[in-house]
Design a protein around this motif. Structure first.
Motif, short mmCIF file in Angstrom:
data_model
loop_
_atom_site.label_atom_id
_atom_site.label_comp_id
_atom_site.label_asym_id
_atom_site.label_seq_id
_atom_site.Cartn_x
_atom_site.Cartn_y
_atom_site.Cartn_z
N LEU A 1 53.04 19.00 34.54
CA LEU A 1 53.97 19.83 35.30
C LEU A 1 53.31 21.08 35.86
N LEU A 2 52.05 21.28 35.53
CA LEU A 2 51.37 22.53 35.85
C LEU A 2 50.79 22.54 37.25
N ASN A 3 51.12 23.58 38.01
CA ASN A 3 50.49 23.84 39.30
C ASN A 3 49.59 25.06 39.10
N LEU A 4 48.30 24.86 39.25
CA LEU A 4 47.34 25.91 38.91
C LEU A 4 46.93 26.79 40.09
N GLU A 5 47.44 26.54 41.27
CA GLU A 5 47.00 27.28 42.45
C GLU A 5 47.23 28.79 42.32
N ASN A 6 48.43 29.21 41.91
CA ASN A 6 48.73 30.64 41.77
C ASN A 6 47.87 31.28 40.69
N THR A 7 47.66 30.55 39.59
CA THR A 7 46.84 31.07 38.50
C THR A 7 45.40 31.25 38.96
N LYS A 8 44.86 30.27 39.68
CA LYS A 8 43.49 30.38 40.19
C LYS A 8 43.39 31.58 41.15
N ASN A 9 44.40 31.76 41.98
CA ASN A 9 44.41 32.92 42.88
C ASN A 9 44.41 34.23 42.10
N GLY A 10 45.12 34.26 40.97
CA GLY A 10 45.12 35.43 40.10
C GLY A 10 43.75 35.71 39.50
N PHE A 11 43.07 34.64 39.06
CA PHE A 11 41.71 34.79 38.53
C PHE A 11 40.82 35.42 39.60
N GLU A 12 40.89 34.87 40.82
CA GLU A 12 40.01 35.33 41.88
C GLU A 12 40.31 36.77 42.29
N ALA A 13 41.58 37.15 42.30
CA ALA A 13 41.96 38.54 42.62
C ALA A 13 41.41 39.49 41.55
N MET A 14 41.50 39.10 40.29
CA MET A 14 40.98 39.92 39.21
C MET A 14 39.45 40.03 39.32
N ASN A 15 38.79 38.91 39.58
CA ASN A 15 37.33 38.92 39.71
C ASN A 15 36.88 39.89 40.81
N GLU A 16 37.55 39.83 41.95
CA GLU A 16 37.21 40.69 43.08
C GLU A 16 37.39 42.17 42.73
N LYS A 17 38.49 42.48 42.06
CA LYS A 17 38.77 43.87 41.69
C LYS A 17 37.76 44.38 40.65
N LEU A 18 37.41 43.52 39.69
CA LEU A 18 36.41 43.87 38.68
C LEU A 18 35.07 44.17 39.36
N LYS A 19 34.68 43.35 40.31
CA LYS A 19 33.46 43.56 41.09
C LYS A 19 33.50 44.89 41.83
N GLU A 20 34.62 45.13 42.50
CA GLU A 20 34.78 46.37 43.27
C GLU A 20 34.59 47.60 42.38
N ILE A 21 35.24 47.60 41.23
CA ILE A 21 35.18 48.76 40.32
C ILE A 21 33.78 48.91 39.73
N ALA A 22 33.17 47.81 39.29
CA ALA A 22 31.85 47.87 38.65
C ALA A 22 30.78 48.33 39.64
N GLU A 23 30.90 47.94 40.88
CA GLU A 23 29.89 48.30 41.87
C GLU A 23 30.11 49.71 42.43
N ARG A 24 31.32 50.23 42.26
CA ARG A 24 31.65 51.56 42.79
C ARG A 24 31.21 52.67 41.84
N LYS A 25 31.29 52.45 40.55
CA LYS A 25 31.01 53.52 39.58
C LYS A 25 29.55 53.89 39.53
#
Length: 142
Positions: free
Chosen positions: A118-142
């Protein structure tokens, strides 16, 4: 039957810097677009409280057990919907030191259980990718 989400991103920062951001759980509400809350003592064997909100989905709170917590390398937990076997998810954050001032950050989850179909993983994968991008942004900015 099982399903799995795997994401990764190259981050121009040391494992220590990325780990510091990743494990500053009190700051998650300020930056993390996917995982809104992690509460409790994050230690192998302990149960913690995790609240996630994938894009275009309702927030979900669950209480997984920490399976691995290795400084600058890995955080992994196993959560269940109601009880083991219905719908189980093993979530993993992994930091791979590329030896050149960069890391590869991997975020994945393996899903098992009788409700897996019953699981649709598309939204969850999008959440992973959004978190990854934000983590990258913060780590590279500091």
């Amino acid at each position: 039957m099982a399903k799995e989400i795997k994401t990764e991103i190259l981050i121009n920062a040391t494992p220590e810097k990325v780990w510091s951001i990743l494990t500053s759980f009190d700051n998650y509400p300020n930056w993390n677009p996917f995982i809104k809350l992690i509460k409790g003592e994050v230690k192998v064997g302990n149960k913690i409280k995790v609240n996630i909100q994938p894009p275009n989905s309702k927030a979900m709170t669950f209480k997984p057990r920490v399976l691995a917590f290795e400084t600058n390398k890995e955080l992994r937990w196993l959560g269940h919907l109601l009880f083991t076997g219905l719908f189980d998810g093993e979530h993993k954050f992994e930091l791979i030191d590329n030896g050149n001032g960069t890391i590869t950050f991997k975020q994945s989850e393996k899903f098992k259980g009788i409700f897996i179909g019953l699981l649709n993983l598309e939204n969850t994968k999008n959440g992973f990718e959004a978190m990854n991008e934000k983590l990258k942004e913060i780590a590279e900015r500091k």
